[in-house]
Design an enzyme around this catalytic site. Sequence first.
Site, short mmCIF file in Angstrom:
data_model
loop_
_atom_site.label_atom_id
_atom_site.label_comp_id
_atom_site.label_asym_id
_atom_site.label_seq_id
_atom_site.Cartn_x
_atom_site.Cartn_y
_atom_site.Cartn_z
N GLY A 24 0.73 -1.31 -0.03
CA GLY A 24 0.19 0.02 -0.04
C GLY A 24 0.89 1.46 0.16
O GLY A 24 0.62 2.31 -0.70
N ARG A 47 1.84 11.30 -8.59
CA ARG A 47 1.05 11.37 -7.42
C ARG A 47 1.92 10.71 -6.38
O ARG A 47 1.36 10.26 -5.26
CB ARG A 47 -0.30 10.76 -7.28
CG ARG A 47 -1.38 11.32 -8.37
CD ARG A 47 -2.62 10.78 -8.51
NE ARG A 47 -3.50 11.43 -9.52
CZ ARG A 47 -4.58 12.09 -9.11
NH1 ARG A 47 -4.74 12.03 -7.71
NH2 ARG A 47 -5.12 12.94 -10.03
N ARG A 91 -0.42 -8.60 -3.69
CA ARG A 91 -0.49 -7.34 -2.73
C ARG A 91 0.49 -8.01 -1.48
O ARG A 91 0.11 -9.04 -0.88
CB ARG A 91 -1.92 -7.12 -2.54
CG ARG A 91 -1.99 -6.28 -0.96
CD ARG A 91 -3.35 -5.60 -0.86
NE ARG A 91 -3.77 -5.46 0.38
CZ ARG A 91 -3.28 -4.86 1.40
NH1 ARG A 91 -2.02 -4.02 0.84
NH2 ARG A 91 -3.44 -4.66 2.67
N ILE A 92 1.15 -7.04 -0.86
CA ILE A 92 1.82 -7.40 0.23
C ILE A 92 1.40 -6.23 1.31
O ILE A 92 2.16 -5.24 0.99
CB ILE A 92 3.28 -7.49 0.11
CG1 ILE A 92 3.94 -6.56 -0.85
CG2 ILE A 92 3.62 -8.85 -0.40
CD1 ILE A 92 5.26 -6.48 -1.11
N THR A 94 -0.38 -5.16 5.29
CA THR A 94 -0.45 -5.41 6.83
C THR A 94 -2.05 -5.46 7.38
O THR A 94 -3.01 -5.33 6.28
CB THR A 94 -0.12 -4.07 7.76
OG1 THR A 94 -0.81 -3.07 7.34
CG2 THR A 94 1.36 -4.02 7.50
N GLU A 183 -8.40 -6.25 6.49
CA GLU A 183 -7.56 -5.06 5.51
C GLU A 183 -8.47 -4.65 4.64
O GLU A 183 -9.86 -4.39 4.83
CB GLU A 183 -6.49 -5.85 4.74
CG GLU A 183 -6.90 -6.96 3.88
CD GLU A 183 -7.18 -6.69 2.49
OE1 GLU A 183 -6.39 -6.14 1.82
OE2 GLU A 183 -8.27 -6.61 2.40
N GLU A 185 -8.07 -3.53 0.81
CA GLU A 185 -7.76 -3.67 -0.51
C GLU A 185 -8.04 -5.03 -1.49
O GLU A 185 -8.32 -4.95 -2.63
CB GLU A 185 -6.18 -3.32 -0.61
CG GLU A 185 -5.95 -1.63 -0.45
CD GLU A 185 -5.62 -1.73 0.96
OE1 GLU A 185 -5.91 -0.68 1.33
OE2 GLU A 185 -5.15 -2.58 1.68
N ASP A 208 -1.41 -5.86 14.10
CA ASP A 208 -2.29 -5.54 15.46
C ASP A 208 -3.32 -6.40 15.44
O ASP A 208 -3.70 -7.24 14.55
CB ASP A 208 -2.54 -4.06 15.02
CG ASP A 208 -3.60 -3.83 13.90
OD1 ASP A 208 -4.70 -3.89 14.21
OD2 ASP A 208 -3.13 -3.70 12.93
#
Length: 237
Positions: A24, A47, A91-92, A94, A183, A185, A208
């Site tokens: 992300g 961006r 995708r990597i 948290t 998560e 996404e 967490d």
Amino acid sequence: MINTPTPHNGAKLGEIAKTVLMPGDPLRAKFIAENFLEDIVQFNSVRNMLGYTGTYKGKRISVMGGGMGMPSIGIYSYELFNYYDVDNIIRIGTAGSVSEKLHLRDIVIGLGASTDSNYASQYNLPGTFAPIASFDLTSSAVEKAKENNINAVIGNILSSDIFYNADKTALEKWRSMGILAVEMEAAALYMNAAEAGKNALCLLTISDCPLTGESLSAEDRQLSFTEMMKIALEIAK
């Protein structure tokens, strides 16, 4: 295939590899490129969503930030699949643990991605779509985790549109349905891959535990992310 670059990506066609690792945070993409890839070339800074292409053990791989939430990764993954001829996005990121099976630093392999998002409504399907990961990428990630003695749990995750949820019972409800972690996404990524006929996988590190209040320090997160990055790099095609 439209002309490239796009309004969100400054790369020209051919500058992005067939497999893209997508954290992300764009600075995490920069970290991966500088610490794991050789002969890196930056292909995007539009961006500040940094993107790089390089080689890992002789394999040509790209890494690019995907942003926060489904609208963001929805744009970037759609363009990579449909405009830049990318075949695989991993995708990597948290996640917050929802299951007692998961602890801090554990790896989650998102086999499916339940969601509270309305993202699938655009397809006008006569029912409910189940966003799932690529079987080939999933099985490769499971095997690579075993080889490296990494505790990886495979199952259903929640891709939520809401970070600060007014419904304080929401996570418990999802937990009762076997959701492992939350998560923001994966569901959009999996849907974009399905529509394009491409491959996607979401690898997550538990940072967490919202239901217990546990969380990793910044230093711990850095170390834990590295294991996840290595799995993704090893299974990239």
